[in-house]
Motif scaffolding. Structure first.
Motif, short mmCIF file in Angstrom:
data_model
loop_
_atom_site.label_atom_id
_atom_site.label_comp_id
_atom_site.label_asym_id
_atom_site.label_seq_id
_atom_site.Cartn_x
_atom_site.Cartn_y
_atom_site.Cartn_z
N GLU A 24 9.77 -8.27 4.12
CA GLU A 24 9.19 -8.35 2.82
C GLU A 24 7.67 -8.47 3.00
O GLU A 24 6.98 -7.48 2.36
N VAL A 25 7.04 -9.38 3.76
CA VAL A 25 5.79 -9.41 4.09
C VAL A 25 5.24 -7.90 4.44
O VAL A 25 4.19 -7.24 4.05
N ARG A 146 6.18 -10.75 -4.23
CA ARG A 146 5.93 -9.96 -3.11
C ARG A 146 6.44 -8.51 -3.59
O ARG A 146 5.70 -7.55 -3.53
N GLN A 147 7.55 -8.75 -4.36
CA GLN A 147 8.38 -7.42 -4.78
C GLN A 147 7.08 -6.76 -5.69
O GLN A 147 6.94 -5.63 -5.61
N PHE A 148 6.48 -7.53 -6.58
CA PHE A 148 5.46 -6.86 -7.45
C PHE A 148 4.38 -6.06 -6.75
O PHE A 148 4.10 -5.19 -7.18
N ALA A 149 4.08 -7.07 -5.90
CA ALA A 149 2.76 -6.64 -4.94
C ALA A 149 3.04 -5.26 -4.46
O ALA A 149 2.13 -4.47 -4.27
N ALA A 150 4.15 -5.23 -3.95
CA ALA A 150 4.80 -4.24 -3.17
C ALA A 150 4.67 -2.67 -3.83
O ALA A 150 4.28 -1.70 -3.31
N GLY A 151 4.75 -2.87 -5.24
CA GLY A 151 4.67 -1.68 -6.14
C GLY A 151 3.47 -1.36 -6.58
O GLY A 151 3.22 -0.46 -7.39
N GLU A 152 2.58 -2.14 -6.37
CA GLU A 152 0.95 -1.79 -6.83
C GLU A 152 0.21 -1.59 -5.77
O GLU A 152 0.00 -1.95 -4.60
#
Ligand code: DC
Length: 253
Positions: A24-25, A146-152
């Protein structure tokens, strides 16, 4: 920029399960070019500054306190036992949470209903500590963050554990503080604007109780990351704090 923020929505119940924390990270850091974390105690000015900093950087903004508040309100509405983590997890699973930034303000929805104002009510504030100290629930919320950040491409995220737990490898980490009396005065001004007549003493003692609960919980406690830049905002205006943070980001990121 505004358009981007306005159309940005995070549907929390639809995140993709990733298998391991490491994966994830890694995914987050492969996808996001800039991650700025802002942690600090209640009323330290971090929400306002984080939103403005995100605007200036052309980044997305994540108010993780609003996530904790939304789950708290959903649990209150469902009438579950707040000290029962399994029941709280059930609420998280069964509700659809929506977060969107509209005209520079964060809008929060539970099952399609706008609860933006309700999540700031004092009963929700007081009950949020149950959600904040539930270990598995925190894990899920961190995973969603983290999921949200991954898309940004770029993100400014604020809360209590963003630099320590959610994004330990963030590009730049801030920890905002301010003296308790100054924080109480700021909160009083906000509450007065909404028609509340709570006294300064009541507000200060409520903030100190929350500080204690935030700092002493076993999971995701409030503390600066070892590599965080600590900024005392007691004598600074929002514009001054923003200028300071922007200066650090430009120098370090
Ligand atoms: O920042 P806030 O006042 O909106 O936060 C609401 C509650 O959520 C507060 O009790 C602290 C908790 N919180 C947390 O435990 N971890 C975060 N990352 C953000 C908020």
């Amino acid at each position: 920029m505004q358009d981007k923020l306005m159309t940005q929505a995070l549907l929390l119940s639809r995140w993709i399960e990733l298998n391991s924390r490491n994966l994830e990270v890694r995914v987050v850091f492969e996808m996001a070019n800039l991650i700025v974390t802002i942690d600090g105690p209640a009323a330290s000015g971090k929400s306002t500054v984080a939103r403005l900093l995100a605007e200036r950087l052309g980044a997305s903004f994540l108010d993780t306190g609003a996530m904790y508040r939304a789950v708290t309100l959903a649990a209150m509405q469902a009438g579950v036992d707040m000290s029962d983590e399994e029941e709280l997890l059930g609420v998280l699973r069964d509700s659809e949470f929506g977060f969107a930034v509209k005209e520079g303000k964060l809008m929060v929805l539970i099952n399609g209903i706008d609860v933006t104002a309700q999540i700031r009510e004092s009963e929700v504030t007081a009950n949020a500590r149950y959600i904040a100290s539930a270990e598995k629930l925190r894990e899920r919320l961190v995973r969603m963050q983290r999921q949200f950040a991954a898309g940004e491409e770029k993100i400014v995220t604020e809360g209590r554990d963003q630099g320590t737990v959610a994004f330990p490898d963030a590009d730049i980490k801030f920890y905002l503080t301010a003296e308790a009396i100054e924080r109480a005065k700021r909160r009083q001004a906000e509450l007065r604007a909404k028609g509340s007549t709570e006294s300064l003493e009541q507000i200060q003692s409520g903030l100190q109780e929350r500080d204690k609960s935030d700092q002493t919980r076993a999971v995701g406690p409030l503390k600066p990351a070892d590599d965080a830049i600590v900024v005392d905002t007691t004598d600074l205006s929002i514009e001054q704090v923003l200028a300071k943070l922007l200066g650090y980001v430009k120098k370090n990121a």
